[in-house]
Design a protein around this motif. Structure first.
Motif: not given
Lengths: 610, 333, 252
Positions: A512-529
């Motif tokens: 569910g992560i879109r492309r071309r985004i400068a920032d992403y929602d921490p609640a989605l838990n993709f920081q480690s990726d």
């Protein structure tokens, strides 16, 4: 001082500054005479940049011979450049080998610049929230990463094709040496204009520049459009040269099916870049006109159609991706026989598959637009044509596997990159069908899955074969080998890291992560990726850095390699390295098949007097 | 030949391992719509095919690289095999058949995904930089949160106010671009109640990353109750109205209300304070200034903040709406 | 040095011009009465075919090349010819893209233009191609004087064409570049075309200058051939642009 000014590049740059100023001044003057407010940034800067590019070429001296021909003055057909030394590389040289190396250096420069942009924004992405970039800075860097890398690929394939094609067919140079020099040099001001977008407000559209967003983007957008339109001429004029050379300058006895396979790949590539490139120029110019003159091509208020842009744009940009990968796939076919000591399996089929990919590639552009709002009835036909490309591509893969089967395989550094290319391109190719079937694409489009897909295809289809080609032909260029240990280090830094990178990209895209985004929602838990992807990015950069160091060091300190170190049947390896100034002092005749490894007593080429 | 046998076994084992790995890697978000069910089925077909083709090529490739590598002291070349026309035909025709099969399944799946339910709930979606607005023509309500009833198809009729946006909820799978000057359509039948996020999926400018909205799927009873609440809350108090509007139109994407640093100046303590401008002057942020900042945002940008980022709301908001917003900002004094 | 070219070669050029004129007249008449885009497209294709075959000698490209010596003039001539044609194929795609855009944005409507002016400038361009072909024919036979006047005529007509489009049509058109898609399409198509006419004029002028100074011979005059062929290419583009802008469809 005089020596520095004698360098074509330096003169060109000085003239570019001059030309830009003159162009800006000219627009101001015209506006004054038309009783308009004298200073308007956009028309002035756009026209200034264009005149700057033209003046660069004038100052460089690339028009000199043509001007003389037009005036009827005598022009030396093949001037003797032997006494000039390293200066040749900084100015107009007519020698395809010099031009090939110029292209190679420019490709590496652009690759490094584009790569650094990626490292910057990937660092920003490690944590959520914006740490050190503003949104528009992020968007600009991300967009430029895309376009700068694309141009580095076009320049990189030009490097390989320009260096090797005359050698492979037995010609002393390309058909149009001056056109060749022009094709290279126009890429320099084009690249500078492209990069100047950063100083002019940047832009926030991605490399695809879709209106209406690109119509309201800052001034940097125009520099993007202009830079790309100019760079397009490198491709177009380069293809004219490549096709004319292959048609007209082949050695005696080199019938079509006795040409090296890379020549077929070059033909297919050039057929695309000759024709389709004009469409990206046109679509960008139309947006430029919309901005400058208020023309309503893509403005719904004026009756325009934003989706028309996408059709025009992708009509080039899809075939363009085959331009990016066909040469690399040709390199894989060219080098596997050498390292497996076995004929290329199904040579004719492989040759035809390049043409097949090129032809079908013109019919699939709509698959970038499945969710765009284009006419619904177009979606299924484009799905069919897109899936069809898998067939000629499959022919190549099966042929590669069949070539190494029952071979006698060695693994020098070029072979490592070839193997990686095959596996990585396979991953890219296999992630194609989910994008091709419309329903699944509705989930995948505009996500990181697509980003993973195209990084796989580009690394597998261009980057790794490019590395392999450089390691392979470096001795031919310089008479020395690239260092093996550094080569292996380069390989092991880049390859596993890249696997992890592209796999993660596809994973987070699916989730569910879109492309071309400068920032992403921490609640989605993709920081480690994101952290891991950034680390792999730095590893890849490190590997490329090792490669560049190797290139520079080995020119003087590399192991001497003046003979046929790969035991290749190809003609250029039958003469000593570095390659003599005019290539083949004695012409050769083709008397056998190019890849008859393992056939006792068989010979491919015979030199005059043998 | 023994090579073929070994390779065949290895390919089969590898196919199963890869498939098992991919199928259990948790690669997909929750399957929360009927469309998602069809799409995921197609994904599964792709995964099976990918597992097999990947194994076929990689196993045979690496088997060859290992078994047929040149051993120390060996000389000579590999086997002299130039090709095999029958093999070429086989590995051209079979892929063509697979392509036709996949295209057929793809077309079928698309047909299922695009099924039209005549009694679908109508919602008009308006997307702009950088907000979502949802109108329910059947109920005369307009909100910035998309409430959807469970198990009923919703027909989203979408248009953009400015640039191209795109509607996507990963759990629903389907995506559709939103184009200015046109109406594009997306039909979704949500099957699992819960809260989701719609995030713009087409780069639409500076704050594209933050352009999100709430999508809440509830059962029919709760949906009807929500509709009633929306209809009766014709908010009279201008400050409350303003608060509603600044959420609806995405102002809060860039302006905080608690003093925290965002793209635009914070509204906390802003009204009637002295603000330094980019040119060096300074001005009092009175009502006239606040109104002008909404209608012509690039005229007097506050020092330290980027210009040409905030769009003008001249054509989007009417006078009462602007005044309500200003009233809300003033309430944060 | 004043060998007369075979009278048939000159007559053929005139015949082709005559055919083009007749076809143009038919186009115009049909546009006024029975305005079907399919028929107008076919007529354009026929006109283009005539120019490609009789003026541009496209068939020469496919003749087998007899020369064996790579370094001979004859060998390089064929290579140059292939290079020019490859370039023109590429350039053709820009105009193709513009045509597609016109079709997509305007459909079966056409911009409000002056039909008399349209006929006049189209005729000017077709006649200019006649003279370019004539000039090349004279050069092939060594008649420098006639070559000179033919190319002067071509250049003059080319400049008149630009005057007609940019100088007159652009001014009298009831819409500007920013006036809807009609303006965008018309001004862009004519601007791109006029730019190519201008480069063609410059090319012809350089070649004229060299020809007048005796730098070409009947056996070696690649510049003349190239300039003429490029000129005809620009004419072929207009063969399609003219009906696309002036004839096909109805006014809003």
């Amino acid at each position: 001082m005089k020596k520095i000014l004698s360098l074509g590049l330096v003169r060109g740059l000085i003239w570019q500054v001059l030309g830009t100023a003159l162009g800006i001044g000219f627009v101001c003057l015209v506006r004054l005479l038309m009783h308009l407010p004298v200073w308007k940034a956009e028309p002035a800067v756009v026209f200034g940049a264009l005149t700057g590019a033209i003046f660069f070429l004038i100052g460089l001296g690339v028009f000199r011979d043509w001007y003389r021909m037009a005036m009827g003055q005598a022009v030396e057909e093949m001037p003797d450049e032997s006494g000039l030394g390293w200066i040749r590389y900084f100015g107009v040289s007519l020698d395809h080998k010099v031009i090939g190396i110029q292209y190679m250096v420019l490709a590496l420069v652009l690759m490094s610049v584009g790569g650094i942009f990626a490292l910057i924004f990937r660092t920003e992405l490690v944590e959520t929230g914006m740490q050190f970039l503003t949104m528009i800075e992020y968007n600009t860097l991300m967009s430029l990463h895309g376009m700068v890398m694309i141009i580095s690929i076009l320049v990189g394939i030009a490097a390989i094709m320009n260096y090797t094609i005359p050698l492979l067919i037995g010609a002393s140079d390309m058909a149009f040496p001056r056109l060749n020099a022009f094709s290279f040099w126009i890429a320099v001001p084009a690249g500078l204009i492209l990069l100047s977008s950063m100083a002019l407000g940047g832009f926030d559209t991605g490399w695809t520049g879709y209106p209406p967003l690109s119509v309201r983007a800052p001034l940097g957008m125009q520099m993007f459009f202009l830079g790309v339109a100019l760079a397009g001429f490198t491709s177009i004029l380069g293809s004219v040269n490549i096709l004319a050379t292959i048609i007209r300058l082949r050695a005696k006895g080199m019938t079509p099916f006795r040409m090296p396979i890379f020549i077929w790949a070059s033909i297919a590539t050039s057929m695309i870049s000759l024709t389709a490139t004009q469409l990206i120029g046109l679509s960008f110019e139309m947006v430029m006109f919309q901005r400058l003159f208020g023309m309503g091509f893509f403005d719904p208020v004026k009756g325009g159609n934003p989706i028309l842009f996408q059709h025009l744009f992708w009509f080039y940009s899809h075939p363009a991706v085959y331009v990016f990968v066909l040469p690399g796939l040709g390199i894989i076919s060219e080098l596997l026989p050498v390292f497996a000591r076995k004929p290329l399996f199904g040579y004719k089929w492989v040759a035809m598959s390049s043409l097949g990919i090129a032809l079908v590639g013109f019919l699939v552009w709509g698959h970038h637009m499945f969710a765009s709002g284009m006419a619904e009835y177009l979606r299924v036909p484009f799905m069919y044509s897109t899936l069809l490309v898998a067939v000629p591509t499959g022919v190549k893969f099966f042929s590669w596997v069949a070539t190494v089967w029952k071979g006698k395989i060695t693994f020098p550094v070029p072979m490592l990159f070839i193997v990686a290319a095959v596996v990585v391109f396979l991953l890219g190719g296999l992630t194609g069908p989910p994008n091709a079937t419309v329903a699944t694409d509705l989930h995948l489009t505009d996500t990181y899955f697509i980003v993973g897909h195209f990084h796989d295809t580009l690394f597998g289809g261009f980057m790794f074969p490019f590395f392999a080609a450089v390691y392979f032909w470096y001795p031919k260029m310089t008479g020395r080998k690239l260092d093996d240990k550094l080569g292996k280090l380069h390989f092991w830094l880049v390859t596993p890291a890249f696997f992890v990178l592209s796999t993660l990209m596809m994973r987070i895209g699916l989730l569910g992560i879109r492309r071309r985004i400068a920032d992403y929602d921490p609640a989605l838990n993709f920081q480690s990726d994101h952290l891991v992807m950034t680390i792999t990015g730095f590893l890849i950069a490190l590997g490329v850095g090792v490669f560049i160091i190797n290139l520079i060091r080995s020119a003087k300190h590399g192991e001497l390699a003046t003979g046929n170190i790969w035991n290749s049947r190809s003609p250029e390896w039958q003469v000593p390295s570095p390659m003599p100034m005019h290539n083949y002092e004695k012409p050769f005749e083709v008397v056998g098949e190019p890849y008859d490894y393992g056939l006792p007593g068989s010979v491919y080429v015979k030199f005059e007097g043998e | 030949m023994k090579h073929f046998l070994i390779v065949a076994v290895l390919v089969i084992i590898s196919t199963f391992l890869v498939y098992f790995g991919l199928a259990h890697a948790g690669l997909f978000p929750a399957q929360a719509s009927t469309q998602a069910v069809y799409i995921d089925q197609l994904f599964q077909i792709h995964i099976k095919l990918i597992s097999f083709l990947f194994s076929l090529i990689v196993v045979i490739l690496f088997y060859s690289l290992i078994v047929f590598r040149k051993k120390k002291g060996e000389t000579g070349d590999g086997a002299y095999i130039t090709g095999n026309t029958n093999l070429e035909i086989i590995w051209t025709v079979i892929p063509i058949m697979i392509v036709i099969y996949l295209a057929y399944v793809g077309a079928y799946t698309l047909g299922e995904v695009r099924q039209i339910d005549q009694s679908a709930l109508q919602v008009k979606v308006t997307a702009g930089q950088w907000y979502w607005q949802f109108a329910y023509p059947d109920y005369s309500i307009s909100t910035n949160e998309l409430y959807l009833p469970l198990n009923r198809q919703v027909d989203l009729q979408m248009t953009s106010k400015d640039v191209i946006h795109s509607f996507w909820v990963p759990e629903f799978r389907v995506k559709q671009d939103i184009v200015p000057g046109q109406t594009t359509e997306l039909r979704i039948t949500p099957t699992i109640a819960g809260d989701y996020k719609v995030r713009c999926a087409e780069l639409c400018g500076a704050s594209h990353a933050y352009m999100e909205g709430l999508v809440r799927v509830v059962n029919q009873v709760d949906f009807d109750a929500w509709v009633k609440t929306q209809q009766s809350t014709a908010v009279q108090d201008p400050v409350l109205r303003g608060q509603q509007l600044v959420n609806q139109y995405g102002c809060t994407t860039c302006h905080s209300q608690d003093g925290s640093q965002k793209i635009g100046p914070t509204w906390l303590h802003l009204a009637d304070s002295k603000v330094p401008l980019a040119g060096g002057k300074s001005v009092t942020a009175d009502k006239a200034y606040l109104v002008s900042s909404i209608l012509e945002p690039n005229l007097d940008v506050v020092k330290g903040f980027p210009s040409s980022v905030m769009p003008s709301f001249k054509d989007t908001l009417d006078q009462t709406q602007v005044e309500a917003i200003v009233a809300f900002i003033q309430s944060l004094k | 040095m004043s060998d007369q070219p075979h009278p048939n070669a000159l007559r053929l050029g005139l015949l082709v011009l005559g055919s083009l004129a007749v076809l143009t007249a038919i186009e115009f008449a049909l546009a006024l009465t029975f305005n079907r885009w399919e028929i107008l497209a076919i007529l354009a294709i026929i006109k283009a075919g005539l120019v490609l075959y009789y003026y541009m000698h496209i068939q020469v490209l496919f003749q087998p090349d007899e020369s064996r010596d790579r370094h001979s003039y004859e060998y390089k001539l064929v290579t140059n010819r292939i290079g020019l044609w490859l370039f023109m194929i590429s350039d053709f795609f820009i105009f193709g893209g513009l045509l597609i855009s016109r079709i997509n944005l305007l459909g079966l409507t056409r911009p409000d233009l002056n039909q008399v002016l349209g006929l006049v400038i189209t005729s000017i361009l077709l006649i200019s191609s006649f003279f370019a072909n004539r000039g090349e024919t004279f050069m092939k036979n060594g008649d420098i004087r006639q070559f000179k006047w033919s190319f002067i005529a071509t250049i003059t007509l080319g400049l008149l064409f630009i005057l007609g489009v940019v100088g007159i049509e652009w001014r009298i058109a009831p819409f500007g570049p920013a006036d809807g898609v009609q303006g965008a399409v018309f001004y862009t198509m004519t601007a791109f075309h006029a730019f190519h006419v201008l480069t063609g004029v410059v090319f012809l002028a350089f070649v004229l200058r060299k020809g007048v100074r005796g730098m070409y011979t009947p056996q070696q005059h690649w510049g003349v051939e190239a300039a003429a062929v490029y000129w005809h290419f620009v004419d072929v583009v207009w063969v399609f642009f003219y009906p696309a802008l002036y004839l096909i469809g109805s006014l809003h």
